[in-house]
Design an enzyme around this catalytic site. Sequence first.
Site, short mmCIF file in Angstrom:
data_model
loop_
_atom_site.label_atom_id
_atom_site.label_comp_id
_atom_site.label_asym_id
_atom_site.label_seq_id
_atom_site.Cartn_x
_atom_site.Cartn_y
_atom_site.Cartn_z
N GLY A 386 1.13 -1.03 0.11
CA GLY A 386 0.23 0.22 -0.15
C GLY A 386 1.03 0.95 0.37
N SER A 387 1.03 2.32 0.27
CA SER A 387 0.98 3.43 0.90
C SER A 387 2.75 4.05 1.52
CB SER A 387 -0.01 4.78 1.14
OG SER A 387 -1.08 4.65 0.18
N SER A 388 2.78 2.67 1.93
CA SER A 388 4.23 2.91 2.53
C SER A 388 5.29 2.30 1.63
CB SER A 388 4.29 1.40 3.95
OG SER A 388 4.11 0.22 2.51
N LYS A 390 5.23 4.75 -0.53
CA LYS A 390 5.30 5.65 -1.42
C LYS A 390 6.24 7.14 -0.99
CE LYS A 390 0.34 6.38 -1.56
NZ LYS A 390 -1.02 7.33 -0.84
#
Length: 649
Positions: A386-388, A390
């Site tokens: 997921g967004s980790s 980014k």
Amino acid sequence: MEDRRSIAKKAAIGVALVIAAAGAVLFYKNNIAMNPGDTLLKYMSYVEDGKYEKMYDLLNEESKKSISKEEFIKRNKNIYKGIGVQTIDADVTSKKRSTTVTYHVKMQTNAGIITYNNRTDFVKENHRYRIDWDDSVIFPQLGAEDKVRVKTLYAKRGRIKDAQGNALAVQGKIYSVGFVPGKMDGNSVKLAAKKLGLSKEEIQKKLDQKWVTDDSFVPLIKLKEYSKDLLNVKGIIVSTETGRIYPLGEAAAHLIGYMQNGEGKAGLEKLYDEQLSGTNGLEIYIEDSNGQKKQSLAVRSQTDGKDLTTTINSSLQKAIYEQYKNDKSAHVALNPSTGEVKALVSTPSYDAQAFILGMSQKKWNVINSDQRLPMQNRFKATFAPGSSIKPIIAAIGLSQNKFRANDDFGNSGKCWQKDKSWGGYYVTTLHDYNGHNLQNAMIYSDNIYFAKAALKIGKDTLKDQLDNLGFGESLKFTFGLNASSYGSEGFTSDIQLADSGYGQGKMMVNPVHMAAIYTAFSNNGNMLKPYLVKENGSKKQVLKETIFTKQAVNTVNEAMRQVIRDPSGTGHAANIEGVDLRGKTGTAEIKQSQTDTKGTEIGWFVTIMPATNNREALELVSMTENVKKRGGSGYVVNKTKKIMEEYLQ
């Protein structure tokens, strides 16, 4: 003609006489001329070769009356094979024709060399010297009622310790609980079952074993501790023995592992089994009829196992476990300045101590049927990040000059697609905000911004940079880890590439690998190698140099700082006044399609804290499954704050 026949006859007689003479000499040598000393040497050669029947043949008649061939063979075989005789060197020290032979023996055995001086009498029977045998021929001090014992000298298993020297695994006192049937009454089985957590059937099955008598001790279970009222049960006996103790219990089960039958079967116990085990020794000795040691014959001392010192912080390990013990999760805490792993947690966990004490069928059935899979080591696996991911995508884009931090990617609302070629597929995000630059996109965790970022980076560059970070290869670490990946065939479409920018698509990351990559944000772009065991030469080690530029690191660090400081930041709930935390949340959707509403979610939170006056720097990577309808990554953020606050106390 007669002269020729006469010559031939004489020649034949001559040959016959020579053969007869040779035979007589051989007979004399083997029988009459074999003196006591040579007979002794022959006997010892038979011992070395295990020819016990031939040994018996060299005994005199009187000796044979005192022990039958079967008994002789059995006793000698049990002793010589039992001690592992490999070679025997015997030297006669008396005159070989003396009927009392003195001699020196050097014997190689499993416990080392046994040497002794001995004397044995011989008698002449039918022109042959025979041994006047008794048990002292085996060993000088051995009597007929004595036994030769072989005792294993068990090596003490090395301890597993944390960074402060506290025990994570150590030899300690455990208790063996059992029944003496003759002392039981009608309620004993029922009461014991209740107090020990065993079924009455399990206990009865043990009591019904064929070898059990009224005076037998029948082991039921081993315990780390027990209540004194257990002794009120008629027939219960508790004895003390040494066993492996795991002080952190379930909090470190996947990390430390466990033993069975004296061998490490999981975790560090298995990985370092040879070092921890040491080498058992052996003693050969004579035991008298009272069971007392009479004489030690040979000792090969044991070599105790070596201790294993880890980098683990026990308090932090326990704090993380307590927060997540009811979840399916994986956690890696390390010092980002050195690479030292301070905690390694997988939940749900299991009771490693039960494998030492003896696991009941009931307890094993509970573990085996648990759908949460408590035996599964989740910090070895990979998960959608997921967004980790980014901050990593941002650092790649900045380092490769694919965009600048202040570039505004434009406001596309909460739903976006590159063009009509995507058909009905859209990238969605949760928040509207002004100024679609890197920092704001990080604060609001804007999926659309990072989808665009991945497309700007391009599939070839992103593939090369992820490969450079170690995707596609298992990180060299104490535990074997599943390799992080982005798809076996690379980025095969723009949709997959865009989704990868915010940790979806086919992105799968291992938590330890994630922690290693994030160390670059604490080391000017250099990625450190995580290490768990303190060995000779253990020190900070750069695994990959300059994976990101210093400028990119500084920019991303400030953005991660605002993720926590800014009231709108997705990690703001972890903010601790006066502590310079940096971090990034991540919520990965696990579903069959974009319209799937039944899928689950994985929550991530990566937090970095610099060193304080009383605490070393800390980076914590936490992954929790099934956070949908529990706050998503916010569930992890709230628990991280509690862990950090406890760590700072």
